[in-house]
Design a protein around this motif. Sequence first.
Motif, short mmCIF file in Angstrom:
data_model
loop_
_atom_site.label_atom_id
_atom_site.label_comp_id
_atom_site.label_asym_id
_atom_site.label_seq_id
_atom_site.Cartn_x
_atom_site.Cartn_y
_atom_site.Cartn_z
N GLY A 168 51.53 22.99 39.80
CA GLY A 168 51.05 23.07 38.27
C GLY A 168 50.13 22.11 37.73
O GLY A 168 49.23 21.79 39.00
N PRO A 169 49.65 22.28 36.54
CA PRO A 169 48.29 21.35 36.23
C PRO A 169 48.16 19.91 36.64
O PRO A 169 49.38 19.37 36.95
N PRO A 170 47.09 19.49 36.88
CA PRO A 170 45.70 20.02 36.75
C PRO A 170 45.32 21.03 37.74
O PRO A 170 44.32 21.85 37.40
N THR A 171 45.69 21.07 38.82
CA THR A 171 45.48 22.04 39.81
C THR A 171 46.45 23.13 40.02
O THR A 171 47.67 22.68 40.54
N VAL A 172 46.06 24.17 39.61
CA VAL A 172 47.05 25.15 39.85
C VAL A 172 46.80 26.48 40.89
O VAL A 172 45.71 26.91 40.86
N ALA A 173 47.80 26.62 41.86
CA ALA A 173 47.65 27.40 42.90
C ALA A 173 48.51 28.56 43.01
O ALA A 173 49.79 28.25 42.46
N PHE A 174 48.06 29.53 43.01
CA PHE A 174 48.90 30.85 42.92
C PHE A 174 48.54 32.10 43.71
O PHE A 174 47.45 32.07 43.95
N SER A 175 49.40 33.15 43.92
CA SER A 175 49.41 34.33 44.50
C SER A 175 49.27 35.29 43.50
O SER A 175 50.08 35.11 42.34
N TRP A 176 48.49 36.37 43.74
CA TRP A 176 48.56 37.37 42.65
C TRP A 176 48.07 38.87 43.36
O TRP A 176 48.22 38.94 44.77
N ARG A 177 48.64 39.78 42.48
CA ARG A 177 48.50 41.29 43.02
C ARG A 177 47.76 41.90 41.84
O ARG A 177 48.05 41.95 40.89
N HIS A 178 47.01 42.74 42.07
CA HIS A 178 46.09 43.76 41.23
C HIS A 178 46.55 45.15 41.90
O HIS A 178 46.64 45.31 42.97
N TRP A 179 46.57 46.07 40.96
CA TRP A 179 46.86 47.41 41.41
C TRP A 179 46.53 48.51 40.38
O TRP A 179 46.45 48.22 39.20
N ALA A 180 46.47 49.77 40.91
CA ALA A 180 46.18 51.01 40.08
C ALA A 180 46.37 52.19 40.83
O ALA A 180 46.28 52.00 41.88
N HIS A 181 46.53 53.18 39.86
CA HIS A 181 46.42 54.52 40.53
C HIS A 181 45.00 55.11 40.55
O HIS A 181 44.56 55.03 39.38
N TYR A 182 44.32 55.40 41.63
CA TYR A 182 43.05 55.71 41.51
C TYR A 182 43.01 57.18 41.25
O TYR A 182 43.00 58.20 41.88
N THR A 183 42.86 57.49 40.10
CA THR A 183 42.41 58.60 39.29
C THR A 183 41.24 59.06 39.04
O THR A 183 41.19 60.31 38.80
N GLY A 184 40.43 58.11 39.07
CA GLY A 184 39.01 58.54 38.63
C GLY A 184 38.11 58.77 39.91
O GLY A 184 38.45 58.83 41.03
N GLN A 185 36.70 58.12 39.51
CA GLN A 185 35.62 58.24 40.41
C GLN A 185 34.95 56.79 40.63
O GLN A 185 34.87 56.21 39.42
N TYR A 186 34.55 56.48 41.81
CA TYR A 186 33.99 55.49 42.17
C TYR A 186 32.81 55.59 43.00
O TYR A 186 32.87 56.36 43.97
N MET A 187 31.64 55.93 42.57
CA MET A 187 30.30 55.91 43.32
C MET A 187 30.43 57.18 44.12
O MET A 187 29.97 57.03 45.11
N GLY A 188 30.58 58.15 43.48
CA GLY A 188 30.68 59.62 43.93
C GLY A 188 31.90 59.79 44.89
O GLY A 188 32.20 61.00 45.07
N SER A 189 32.88 58.97 44.89
CA SER A 189 34.14 59.31 45.76
C SER A 189 35.37 59.32 44.81
O SER A 189 35.54 58.69 43.56
N GLN A 190 35.94 60.41 44.65
CA GLN A 190 37.15 60.91 43.77
C GLN A 190 38.38 60.48 44.12
O GLN A 190 38.82 60.97 45.79
N GLY A 191 39.27 59.83 43.44
CA GLY A 191 40.57 59.26 43.89
C GLY A 191 41.62 60.77 43.53
O GLY A 191 41.21 61.54 43.17
N ALA A 192 42.57 60.34 44.24
CA ALA A 192 43.78 61.47 44.27
C ALA A 192 44.98 61.14 43.62
O ALA A 192 46.14 61.40 43.89
N GLY A 193 44.82 59.90 42.89
CA GLY A 193 46.19 59.27 42.15
C GLY A 193 46.77 58.05 43.14
O GLY A 193 48.03 57.99 42.68
N GLU A 194 46.32 58.08 44.39
CA GLU A 194 46.90 56.85 45.27
C GLU A 194 47.00 55.69 44.64
O GLU A 194 46.14 55.25 43.78
#
Length: 258
Positions: A168-194
């Motif tokens: 806890g504060p003042p030093t807070v350490a935590f694990s995290w998760r970022h996620w998304a379905h890749y349905t768009g384009q990234y620098m010319g690469s097209q996602g397939a909804g994965e």
Amino acid sequence: MSGSFGTAHSEERLAARQELERLTKKYNFLEPDRGNLDDPKIKWRFTKPDYTQANLEYMKGKTKNHPAGSLELVVENLVKRWEMEASHFKDLDQWTTINKERYRAQANGGKDFSAEEVYKIGNYNWLMAGCKKELYDAEKEDFESSHRHFRGAFPAGFPWEVLEVFSGPPTVAFSWRHWAHYTGQYMGSQGAGELLELYGFGVVELDENTKLVSVNIYYKPDQFVEALKGDITPEQMSKGKALVGSGCPFVKSTPTSV
């Protein structure tokens, strides 16, 4: 850690709002608290963001349901508010989540960035500063181009959640998760909804006013970009989840309200 964004037309936003209300009632969910976005004193970098679709994707895909008042939820909302300010506030002086004079940001033990530098280049570029340049050269990208790349890849949003808080504060350490379905384009690469899942660890220092003094994030940016380019599979990208803990999406794994 940046990117709880989403774009949708008015009809889609209405449908998303209705689904949000259903999930909130059924599972006792709480929408992320990013502060009062209707405050007329806010000067937006571009336009006021609408997080309806992003909040829905967060609720549909999260693996945790932190209760109101828990340290986990406090940390999660602080990070989401900080990300909103970094992505959308026009002036650095408007940021309420940081101690501007003392603030430093760093990814994977790399370069320390000041508040002014973070404001200028955007969260993506300091978070990706240690990425192999042949994959992503942060020095050649600016605030607008970096957001364009990743928003283009995840048009429905790129949700983020706290998995576990270790101190806890003042030093807070935590694990995290970022996620998304890749349905768009990234620098010319097209996602397939994965489904792409990014796992990591964070350590933040807070001052006596609960403002961020430092943000240190640890994760594997190379694997993230390689997955966007199709060079590795989503399973290879998310193999780090064993180190920080994970679970199935909360909505799918919990048939009754909690």
